[in-house]
Design a protein around this motif. Structure first.
Motif, mmCIF file in Angstrom:
data_model
loop_
_atom_site.group_PDB
_atom_site.id
_atom_site.type_symbol
_atom_site.label_atom_id
_atom_site.label_comp_id
_atom_site.label_asym_id
_atom_site.label_seq_id
_atom_site.Cartn_x
_atom_site.Cartn_y
_atom_site.Cartn_z
ATOM 1 N N TYR A 63 32.107 -16.263 -7.942
ATOM 2 C CA TYR A 63 33.272 -16.230 -8.814
ATOM 3 C C TYR A 63 34.513 -16.549 -8.004
ATOM 4 O O TYR A 63 34.538 -16.476 -6.768
ATOM 5 C CB TYR A 63 33.418 -14.875 -9.508
ATOM 6 N N ALA A 64 35.550 -16.948 -8.721
ATOM 7 C CA ALA A 64 36.859 -17.238 -8.138
ATOM 8 C C ALA A 64 37.892 -16.914 -9.214
ATOM 9 O O ALA A 64 37.544 -16.624 -10.367
ATOM 10 C CB ALA A 64 36.949 -18.692 -7.693
ATOM 11 N N ALA A 76 39.259 -15.808 -14.550
ATOM 12 C CA ALA A 76 38.142 -15.689 -13.631
ATOM 13 C C ALA A 76 37.181 -16.829 -13.926
ATOM 14 O O ALA A 76 36.874 -17.115 -15.097
ATOM 15 C CB ALA A 76 37.448 -14.351 -13.803
ATOM 16 N N VAL A 77 36.715 -17.497 -12.882
ATOM 17 C CA VAL A 77 35.780 -18.600 -13.023
ATOM 18 C C VAL A 77 34.461 -18.167 -12.393
ATOM 19 O O VAL A 77 34.408 -17.835 -11.209
ATOM 20 C CB VAL A 77 36.304 -19.878 -12.346
ATOM 21 N N GLN A 78 33.411 -18.120 -13.199
ATOM 22 C CA GLN A 78 32.098 -17.696 -12.706
ATOM 23 C C GLN A 78 31.104 -18.823 -12.911
ATOM 24 O O GLN A 78 31.110 -19.501 -13.940
ATOM 25 C CB GLN A 78 31.615 -16.466 -13.466
ATOM 26 N N GLN A 113 30.537 -24.793 -3.847
ATOM 27 C CA GLN A 113 31.334 -25.050 -5.038
ATOM 28 C C GLN A 113 30.683 -24.424 -6.266
ATOM 29 O O GLN A 113 29.454 -24.358 -6.380
ATOM 30 C CB GLN A 113 31.479 -26.561 -5.259
ATOM 31 N N LEU A 114 31.526 -23.967 -7.180
ATOM 32 C CA LEU A 114 31.021 -23.407 -8.428
ATOM 33 C C LEU A 114 30.614 -24.535 -9.367
ATOM 34 O O LEU A 114 31.353 -25.505 -9.558
ATOM 35 C CB LEU A 114 32.089 -22.541 -9.098
ATOM 36 N N THR A 115 29.431 -24.400 -9.951
ATOM 37 C CA THR A 115 28.957 -25.362 -10.944
ATOM 38 C C THR A 115 28.537 -24.612 -12.195
ATOM 39 O O THR A 115 28.340 -23.395 -12.171
ATOM 40 C CB THR A 115 27.763 -26.174 -10.400
ATOM 41 N N GLU A 116 28.387 -25.335 -13.298
ATOM 42 C CA GLU A 116 28.011 -24.716 -14.576
ATOM 43 C C GLU A 116 28.881 -23.490 -14.842
ATOM 44 O O GLU A 116 28.403 -22.440 -15.268
ATOM 45 C CB GLU A 116 26.525 -24.309 -14.569
ATOM 46 N N SER A 117 30.159 -23.642 -14.592
ATOM 47 C CA SER A 117 31.054 -22.482 -14.617
ATOM 48 C C SER A 117 31.510 -22.128 -16.020
ATOM 49 O O SER A 117 31.539 -22.966 -16.926
ATOM 50 C CB SER A 117 32.271 -22.743 -13.731
ATOM 51 N N ARG A 164 34.696 -19.585 -17.913
ATOM 52 C CA ARG A 164 35.999 -18.977 -17.609
ATOM 53 C C ARG A 164 36.221 -17.758 -18.488
ATOM 54 O O ARG A 164 35.882 -17.756 -19.675
ATOM 55 C CB ARG A 164 37.121 -20.005 -17.811
ATOM 56 N N HIS A 165 36.806 -16.741 -17.890
ATOM 57 C CA HIS A 165 37.069 -15.492 -18.593
ATOM 58 C C HIS A 165 38.519 -15.099 -18.353
ATOM 59 O O HIS A 165 38.971 -15.046 -17.205
ATOM 60 C CB HIS A 165 36.141 -14.382 -18.081
#
Length: 850
Positions: A826-827, A780-782, A790-794, A796-797
């Motif tokens: 999240y993605a 999971a990318v948050q 777009q996701l930034t400062e992501s 990962r879990h």
């Protein structure tokens, strides 16, 4: 009368002083000052006449002279002491031998150039100097490197200037017999040679010379042997000479011939075969093809051999621009491979390793850096900023991943202190407690030393340019030992902007001639023989320095080399660097200046971008991104002038409180500048450990060499079971990946107003196309959401498999605590997972929800 035959008489030293031969044969004297001083004291004038070459110095003594040396009891004792100290240095355990985990018994280091000493001119610039410092630091630390390169018969060119200030190149031929080199021989005394087959039934043979760099053997391949035809003999003629077939054959010899040389060296010396292979820039990339040939000759298939090679190989890139990468026509590479260079290795597979298409090139182009990265499981740039630039530049090799995930790290270059720090600085700082007055006095001594050399070199340059000795009296008064001295010396490609300082000639002239706060400039640098734009920059600068009004304050010294650098770095108060950001990969010259108490005045690029702290020098502001080239140069030149005029020069000439403000506080004529000296103290204390080559080599050992050795051992154990496992996994996952789909994602229990500390739960439903859950990593990318979604400062879990839904479908689940406030999204993504992969991006395979 003309001689009918020539012969060589070899020096035989009396037994009492035989240790001199051992001391002369090991290049440790080039950084171990007591040994260098021993040779100097044998004959000070002769020492300078032979270019500080111990072996050449010993050849100057006749039998009577050697006998006099042997009768000098204090000298004999000194020789024995130094010889014994060298033997202890070569044998005793050092830092590496104390490592807890079993380190590799040998590490192969390949580079196209090496800067060890000025008398062995096998370098053109920073890459070679860095390689030389790497070997020296590895020796001091006890790291068991075995280095490989080429012995260039003419080295890099000698630079001089015409009367019109145009760069001219000459190529003095080296005489190996007068250098600290020995031919590698078989037990019967015959020369060891390596051979590569060439197209049209030709062959390329090379002998192997060995140089001892402290504890590190350096193997240099030389194609100038009788068995070669004329064209083949010239392959190792010049460093970076020629192109096309010539350059390709150099790189084939370095890489493939270099591995053969390593095998011969291990066999004859009884030392361990290398466990790790370090490719220093793409020039040596063919070493991986030779290793593939070896493994496939032992029965491995291509994919398994490739997995084994990659596991134990690392690749260092030094260029921040695509134009700096060696490229060849793919058909040219195929023609050489098809001549039998790598029997059993499919030519099409090799061409695929060097394919340039993923980086925007054509299908007919073979990219050496692309091959180097594909043949290495670990890679690095040479500063933090360069690592970022490299990840962007090579991100096309890893489609579907963010550029920041490109598996290229960074280890910032360092410089070898014993080589580059003047002994006066060493003695001063060893005392730990020293006054500002003592520091100021030493800095002035170094300036005087530089000025003496500048005057001698400048006069010699003008004589080369056709001037008569009678008209050169003015050179005896060039530069002033009490004036702020700036240095600028490096290669002269256009991006380094040698002539930025000339953007406003009147303003530069005013700074040079300021009545109370003048500056003076010492400049040096070579342009590649084929770089007309670089030569024009040199000509423009030299024509400015020729002006009688300013020529006592600004000089250009031709033929920049390690010998010149030895006085230039310590003697300059400020080291100037103004490249186009971010085109300076590292730029170690400023490090050498800093170790001697120089302050840097530089664009925030390369190493300076990460180590500038506001108290160790000054940062030249850069123009806003997107500025036109002319506007950019105007902006940055103006910033440079303003820094020198308003900050740098006033601080150098600063007065003590209570002093007459009209008094000129020139060094030796007034009070010392306390704030300036505080900056020097801070630089010496804070930058010294950071810019050390020993720090750099320790970083390589701990973050790259040890992991590569562990991977290589696992890959090769039990008849390459690990490599077979990886190869099988890659085949399986590559075939199945088009069927991997993220079908559905949900966040059960997510309320409308989540708060800090709440537990966030996520479930993902995947179809894996025949792969088992163990073959993938689900993440999971948050992160925050930008204006484009777009996701930034992501962050990962990991999501763990939570159920088999049948027919290749699985549910994955994970949870984590919300630790930051704000707008988030999240993605989910899926990447291959195998314990012997070094990075999730390694295979360039990813499936995402977006």
């Amino acid at each position: 009368m003309k001689a009918i035959r020539g012969f060589t008489v070899h020096t035989v030293l009396p037994e009492k002083i035989s240790g001199l031969e051992r001391l002369a044969a090991n290049l440790r004297w080039s950084w171990h000052r007591p040994t260098a001083e021993l040779f100097r004291d044998l004959d000070p004038l002769g020492w300078e006449a032979v270019g500080q070459n111990p072996r050449a110095l010993l050849r100057r003594f006749d039998r009577a002279g050697l006998a006099r040396l042997a009768d000098d009891a204090p000298l004999v004792a000194r020789i024995r002491e130094q010889a014994g100290e060298l033997e202890e240095y070569l044998r005793a355990p050092r830092w590496y031998q104390a490592l807890e985990s079993p380190p590799p018994a040998a590490i192969a280091y390949f580079s196209p150039e090496y800067g060890i000493s000025a008398m062995l001119p096998q370098y053109s610039g920073g890459l070679g100097i860095l390689a030389g410092d790497h070997l020296k630091a590895a020796s001091d630390l006890g790291v068991p490197l075995v280095a490989v390169g080429l012995l260039y018969q003419a080295g890099y060119f000698r630079q001089s200037l015409s009367r019109e200030a145009w760069q001219q190149e000459t190529y003095p031929v080296l005489e190996p017999a007068g250098l600290p080199l020995s031919v590698v021989r078989e037990a019967d005394g015959s020369e060891v040679t390596v051979t590569l087959p060439l197209p049209d039934g030709r062959q390329l043979h090379a002998r192997i010379w060995r140089a001892d760099v402290g504890r590190v053997p350096l193997l240099l391949l030389d194609s100038n042997v009788p068995a070669n035809d004329e064209a083949a003999r010239a392959i190792t003629d010049r460093l970076y000479g020629g192109g096309g077939d010539y350059r390709l054959q150099q790189e084939l010899l370095l890489g493939m011939g270099g591995v053969k040389a390593l095998r011969a060296h291990a066999r004859l010396s009884g030392t361990a075969a290398p466990e790790v292979f370090h490719t220093n820039e793409g020039h040596a990339g063919f070493l991986g093809i030779e290793r593939l040939r070896e493994l496939m000759g032992d029965g491995l298939d291509f994919e398994t051999a490739l997995a084994a090679v990659r596991a134990s190989t690392l690749f260092t890139t030094h260029t921040p621009v695509p134009a700096g990468i060696d490229r060849f026509e793919a058909d040219r590479v195929a023609r050489f491979l098809d001549a039998g260079l790598a029997p059993g290795v499919p030519t099409a597979s090799v061409l695929a390793l060097g394919s340039d298409t993923a980086l925007g090139g054509g299908q007919d182009v073979f990219n050496m850096a692309a091959m180097g990265l594909r043949l290495a499981q670990r890679a690095n740039g040479v500063s933090k900023l360069h690592g970022q630039v490299s990840r962007d530049m090579f991100s096309g090799l890893y489609p579907g991943f963010e550029a920041e995930e490109t598996p290229i790290g960074s280890i910032t270059n360092g410089v070898h202190e014993s080589t580059w720090v003047d002994p006066r600085i060493t003695r001063l700082t060893a005392a730990r407690q020293f006054t500002d007055e003592e520091l100021w006095a030493v800095r002035r001594e170094l300036r005087v030393q530089l000025i003496e050399e500048v005057r001698a070199r400048l006069k010699a340059s003008w004589l080369d340019r056709g001037a008569g000795a009678a008209e050169l009296g003015w050179t005896d008064a060039v530069l002033d030992p009490d004036v702020l001295t700036l240095g600028f010396a490096r290669r002269v490609p256009t991006y380094k902007r040698l002539t930025l300082m000339l953007r406003d000639p009147a303003r530069l002239k005013a700074a040079l001639l300021h009545p109370t706060r003048p500056i003076q400039l010492v400049i040096a640098g070579k342009s590649h023989p084929a770089d007309e734009a670089g030569k024009q920059m040199i000509q423009e600068l030299v024509q400015f320095t020729d002006d009688p009004e300013v020529r006592h304050r600004i000089v250009f010294l031709p033929n920049y080399d390690m010998a010149m650098a030895g006085t230039l770095f310590p003697g300059c108060d400020v080291w100037l660097n103004n490249p186009l950001r971010p085109l300076e990969a590292c730029g170690t010259s400023g490090m050498k200046a800093a170790l001697n108490g120089g302050l840097n005045l530089s664009v925030l690029d390369g190493w300076w971008d990460e180590m500038y702290d506001g108290d160790n020098g000054w940062a030249i502001p850069t123009a806003p991104e997107g500025s036109a080239a002319e506007d950019r140069d105007d902006f940055e030149a103006t910033a440079l002038y303003e820094l020198i005029e308003a900050i740098v020069a006033p601080r150098f000439y600063a007065h003590q409180p209570g002093q007459d403000p009209e008094q000129q506080a020139l060094p030796g004529r007034g009070p010392v500048p306390r704030k300036w000296l505080a900056m020097i103290r801070h630089t010496l204390a804070s930058l010294g450990p950071q810019v050390s080559a020993e720090r750099m080599v320790r970083d390589y050992v701990e973050t790259l060499y040890l992991p590569a050795a562990r991977s290589g051992r696992v890959a090769g154990a039990e008849d390459f079971a690990g490599a077979r496992s990886v190869a099988s996994f890659i085949r399986e996952v590559t075939a199945a990946w088009p069927e991997v789909v993220i079908e559905h994602v949900e966040a059960p229990g997510l309320g409308p107003d989540p708060s800090l500390g709440d537990v966030f739960r996520l479930e993902a439903y995947l179809r894996l196309g025949g792969l088992s859950p163990a073959a993938v990593q689900v993440e999971a990318v948050q992160g925050r959401i930008d204006a484009d979604g777009q996701l930034t400062e992501s962050t990962r879990h990991p999501l763990e498999v939570a159920g088999d839904l049948g027919h290749g479908r699985f549910r994955f689940r994970g949870s984590w605590s919300l630790e930051r406030a704000g707008e988030f999204g999240y993605a989910v993504r899926v990447v291959p997972g195998h314990p012997l992969l070094a990075s999730s991006a390694e295979l360039g395979l990813v499936a995402t929800t977006g």
